[in-house]
Design an enzyme around this catalytic site. Structure first.
Site, PDB file in Angstrom:
ATOM      1  N   GLU A 121      -6.603   4.397   8.007  1.00  0.00           N
ATOM      2  CA  GLU A 121      -6.438   5.832   7.734  1.00  0.00           C
ATOM      3  C   GLU A 121      -7.697   6.404   7.094  1.00  0.00           C
ATOM      4  OE1 GLU A 121      -2.652   5.515   5.722  1.00  0.00           O
ATOM      5  OE2 GLU A 121      -1.784   4.858   7.623  1.00  0.00           O
TER       6      GLU A 121
ATOM      7  N   ASN B 193       0.867  -1.183   0.000  1.00  0.00           N
ATOM      8  CA  ASN B 193       0.000   0.000   0.000  1.00  0.00           C
ATOM      9  C   ASN B 193       0.899   1.226   0.000  1.00  0.00           C
ATOM     10  OD1 ASN B 193      -1.794   2.057   0.558  1.00  0.00           O
ATOM     11  ND2 ASN B 193      -2.128   1.459   2.700  1.00  0.00           N
ATOM     12  N   TRP B 194       0.943   1.915  -1.141  1.00  0.00           N
ATOM     13  CA  TRP B 194       1.852   3.070  -1.247  1.00  0.00           C
ATOM     14  C   TRP B 194       1.302   4.317  -0.575  1.00  0.00           C
ATOM     15  CZ3 TRP B 194       3.745   2.995  -7.098  1.00  0.00           C
ATOM     16  CH2 TRP B 194       4.413   1.792  -7.334  1.00  0.00           C
ATOM     17  N   LYS B 195       0.057   4.277  -0.168  1.00  0.00           N
ATOM     18  CA  LYS B 195      -0.602   5.449   0.434  1.00  0.00           C
ATOM     19  C   LYS B 195      -0.459   6.664  -0.492  1.00  0.00           C
ATOM     20  CE  LYS B 195       0.471   3.487   4.881  1.00  0.00           C
ATOM     21  NZ  LYS B 195       0.325   3.617   6.304  1.00  0.00           N
TER      22      LYS B 195
ATOM     23  N   SER C 225       3.898  -2.413  10.211  1.00  0.00           N
ATOM     24  CA  SER C 225       5.354  -2.433  10.396  1.00  0.00           C
ATOM     25  C   SER C 225       6.015  -3.742   9.981  1.00  0.00           C
ATOM     26  CB  SER C 225       5.704  -2.082  11.851  1.00  0.00           C
ATOM     27  OG  SER C 225       5.292  -0.761  12.128  1.00  0.00           O
TER      28      SER C 225
ATOM     29  N   GLU D  49      -4.843  -5.274  10.661  1.00  0.00           N
ATOM     30  CA  GLU D  49      -3.805  -4.263  10.862  1.00  0.00           C
ATOM     31  C   GLU D  49      -4.079  -3.516  12.167  1.00  0.00           C
ATOM     32  OE1 GLU D  49      -1.963  -2.946   6.943  1.00  0.00           O
ATOM     33  OE2 GLU D  49      -3.850  -1.858   7.065  1.00  0.00           O
TER      34      GLU D  49
ATOM     35  N   GLY E   2       2.990   1.950  10.658  1.00  0.00           N
ATOM     36  CA  GLY E   2       3.967   3.029  10.503  1.00  0.00           C
ATOM     37  C   GLY E   2       4.714   3.395  11.778  1.00  0.00           C
TER      38      GLY E   2
ATOM     39  N   HIS F 169      -9.236   0.820   5.077  1.00  0.00           N
ATOM     40  CA  HIS F 169      -7.949   1.042   5.746  1.00  0.00           C
ATOM     41  C   HIS F 169      -8.170   1.966   6.936  1.00  0.00           C
ATOM     42  CE1 HIS F 169      -3.845   2.349   6.516  1.00  0.00           C
ATOM     43  NE2 HIS F 169      -3.456   1.271   5.857  1.00  0.00           N
TER      44      HIS F 169
HETATM   45  C1  PEP Z   1      -0.430   0.031   5.998  1.00  0.00           C
HETATM   46  O1  PEP Z   1      -0.493   1.196   5.688  1.00  0.00           O
HETATM   47  O2  PEP Z   1      -1.348  -0.715   5.658  1.00  0.00           O
HETATM   48  C2  PEP Z   1       0.731  -0.446   6.752  1.00  0.00           C
HETATM   49  C3  PEP Z   1       0.693  -1.657   7.232  1.00  0.00           C
HETATM   50  O3  PEP Z   1       1.786   0.425   6.907  1.00  0.00           O
HETATM   51  P1  PEP Z   1       3.246   0.074   7.505  1.00  0.00           P
HETATM   52  O4  PEP Z   1       3.712  -1.194   6.868  1.00  0.00           O
HETATM   53  O5  PEP Z   1       4.100   1.242   7.132  1.00  0.00           O
HETATM   54  O6  PEP Z   1       3.088  -0.081   8.983  1.00  0.00           O
END
Ligand code: PEP
Length: 252
Positions: free
Chosen positions: A100, A10-12, A214, A168, A174, A98
């Protein structure tokens, strides 16, 4: 049963066209060259470069998709992008729910379910994200929260292969923090039980459940070896071809 692993990025809100195409091409080229593809790969760039990235990954076997979609097919919804439009662009799937989006845009389980249904109707695969906040975990409510999210976000017409759940924990995204392996195993097993309540035991057994939060080259092998962990949804580490590929390599 053996479920195929899915390595998803997921590049966000990161990446302009040239960088995104270079990153996707690097990963897609390596994946295409694998004689024996033992796992699946998915990348979700921002909307603005989806078409270019889908073109760059074409015929490689890497699945390209969006990070969100509208619950509507078309019409007066300024700024939104429908699942049919994503399909038209060459997308194979979409991430919905997600954390976010749940936090920044107030997306509810009911809305996430509508988006997932619309995406399925348009012929896309769907990754549905769920996970507890730190306050919820500290209050001992992790299983209540993820159970409610599975029941609230997973459409009844979901099938394994078309729908994937990504667990998640919000506090692990992050932050560099991850739950203990015992915690990941406990929550994933619980989620599978919740999927069984919605879709039946057979479908639950076949459905992939990803871990996200992470994941990096140094912890991927251990996390991906856990019972009921069928892949990873990766944010930060998916933005560097070497790191994303190093995670994928743990599955070769
Ligand atoms: C995500 O945004 O879905 C995610 C898992 O981010 P990260 O790997 O940076 O924690």
């Amino acid at each position: 049963m053996t479920r195929r692993k899915l390595i998803a990025g997921n590049w966000k809100m990161n990446g302009l066209k040239a960088d995104g195409v270079a990153l996707a091409s690097a990963v897609a080229g390596k994946y295409k060259a694998l004689a024996d593809k033992k796992f699946d790969m998915f990348i979700a760039p921002p909307f603005t470069i989806l078409g270019a990235v889908a073109d760059a990954a074409k015929d490689s076997g890497v699945w390209v998709g969006a990070q969100d979609c509208s619950q509507f097919e078309k019409g007066a919804h300024t700024g939104d992008v429908s699942p049919t439009m994503l399909k038209d662009l060459g997308c194979g799937g979409v991430i919905v729910g997600h954390s976010e989006r749940r936090t920044d845009h107030g997306e509810t389980d009911a809305l996430v379910k509508e988006k997932a249904s619309a995406a399925l109707k348009a012929g896309l695969g769907v990754i549905i994200c769920i996970g507890e906040t730190l306050a919820e975990r500290d209050a001992g409510k992790t299983l209540d929260v993820v159970g409610r999210q599975v029941h609230g976000s997973l459409p009844a017409e979901s099938t394994a292969g078309r729908v994937v759940i990504a667990y998640e924990p919000v506090w692990a995204i992050g932050t560099g923090k991850t739950p203990t392996t015992e915690d990941v195993e406990e929550v994933h097993a619980f989620i599978r039980g919740q999927i069984a309540e919605v879709l039946g035991a057979d479908m639950a057994e076949k459905m992939q459940i990803l871990y996200g939060g992470s994941v990096k080259p140094s912890n991927a092998k251990e996390l991906l070896a856990l019972a009921d962990v069928d892949g990873a949804l990766i944010g930060g580490a998916s933005l560097k071809a070497e790191d994303f590929w190093a995670i994928a390599e743990t599955q070769m």
